[in-house]
Write an enzyme that holds these catalytic residues in place. Structure first.
Site, PDB file in Angstrom:
ATOM      1  N   ILE A  27      36.136  15.004  34.942  1.00 42.54           N
ATOM      2  CA  ILE A  27      36.184  13.552  34.734  1.00 42.54           C
ATOM      3  C   ILE A  27      37.610  13.101  35.022  1.00 42.54           C
ATOM      4  O   ILE A  27      38.538  13.439  34.283  1.00 42.54           O
ATOM      5  CB  ILE A  27      35.763  13.194  33.285  1.00 42.54           C
ATOM      6  CG1 ILE A  27      34.359  13.748  32.991  1.00 42.54           C
ATOM      7  CG2 ILE A  27      35.808  11.681  33.078  1.00 42.54           C
ATOM      8  CD1 ILE A  27      33.901  13.620  31.555  1.00 42.54           C
TER       9      ILE A  27
ATOM     10  N   GLU B 173      35.447  22.756  32.917  1.00 48.78           N
ATOM     11  CA  GLU B 173      35.409  23.845  31.925  1.00 48.78           C
ATOM     12  C   GLU B 173      35.784  23.316  30.540  1.00 48.78           C
ATOM     13  O   GLU B 173      35.152  23.629  29.542  1.00 48.78           O
ATOM     14  CB  GLU B 173      36.384  24.966  32.292  1.00 48.78           C
ATOM     15  CG  GLU B 173      36.134  25.639  33.623  1.00 48.78           C
ATOM     16  CD  GLU B 173      36.860  24.992  34.796  1.00 48.78           C
ATOM     17  OE1 GLU B 173      36.883  23.748  34.883  1.00 48.78           O
ATOM     18  OE2 GLU B 173      37.395  25.738  35.632  1.00 48.78           O
TER      19      GLU B 173
ATOM     20  N   CYS C 272      42.749  25.468  31.870  1.00 44.19           N
ATOM     21  CA  CYS C 272      41.409  25.834  31.379  1.00 44.19           C
ATOM     22  C   CYS C 272      41.380  27.282  30.892  1.00 44.19           C
ATOM     23  O   CYS C 272      40.734  27.595  29.887  1.00 44.19           O
ATOM     24  CB  CYS C 272      40.363  25.613  32.466  1.00 44.19           C
ATOM     25  SG  CYS C 272      40.037  23.865  32.756  1.00 44.19           S
TER      26      CYS C 272
END
Ligand code: THU
Length: 135
Positions: A43, A55, A89
């Site tokens: 996003i 993730e 991530c």
């Protein structure tokens, strides 16, 4: 749920990615130890660094619903090689994933590389590195 089913969930959520800036869509599917599925897509934001990767969206959805024990994560993007999760991530994964959680990185051609948490982020900074009073 088997590996292919998990990857298919990642592919499906990938189509929901909000990527007006990069046009680069990523999908993630996370399986908890009790078999609950959480999915996430990237996003983006006009303020680029505010973007959240697929993730992390999947992991944060799971954590916010009370799940902290995980089994497998699948990540997919339209890349030449299986998509490597970014460093941020990996660090978030290491906060919540035991060393034996399995991470499937894949692409739309169906090439898959499989890692354990330990393999994808060795020598990671952890709460055990913090002073006793900050753990
Ligand atoms: N992206 C992810 O969603 N996961 C990754 O591990 C790598 C990068 C996203 C962030 C941004 O929306 C786009 O891919 C290009 O960097």
């Amino acid at each position: 749920m088997n590996q292919n089913e998990l990857i298919n969930h990642a592919k499906e959520i990938r189509t929901k990615a909000y990527t007006p800036y990069s046009k680069f869509q990523v999908g993630a599917a996370l399986l908890t130890e009790d078999g609950t599925l959480y999915t996430g897509c990237n996003i983006e934001n006009a303020a680029y660094p505010v973007t959240c990767c697929a993730e992390r969206v999947a992991i944060f959805k799971a954590i916010s619903e009370g799940h902290q024990k995980f089994k497998e994560l699948a990540v997919v993007a339209d890349t030449k090689r299986p998509v490597p999760p970014c460093g941020s991530c990996r660090q978030v994964m290491s906060e919540f994933f035991d060393s034996n959680v399995t991470i499937y990185t894949t692409n739309l051609d169906g090439e898959t590389k499989t890692f354990s948490m330990d393999e994808i982020l060795p020598f990671s900074f952890a709460s055990s590195d913090l002073p006793e009073e900050q753990k």
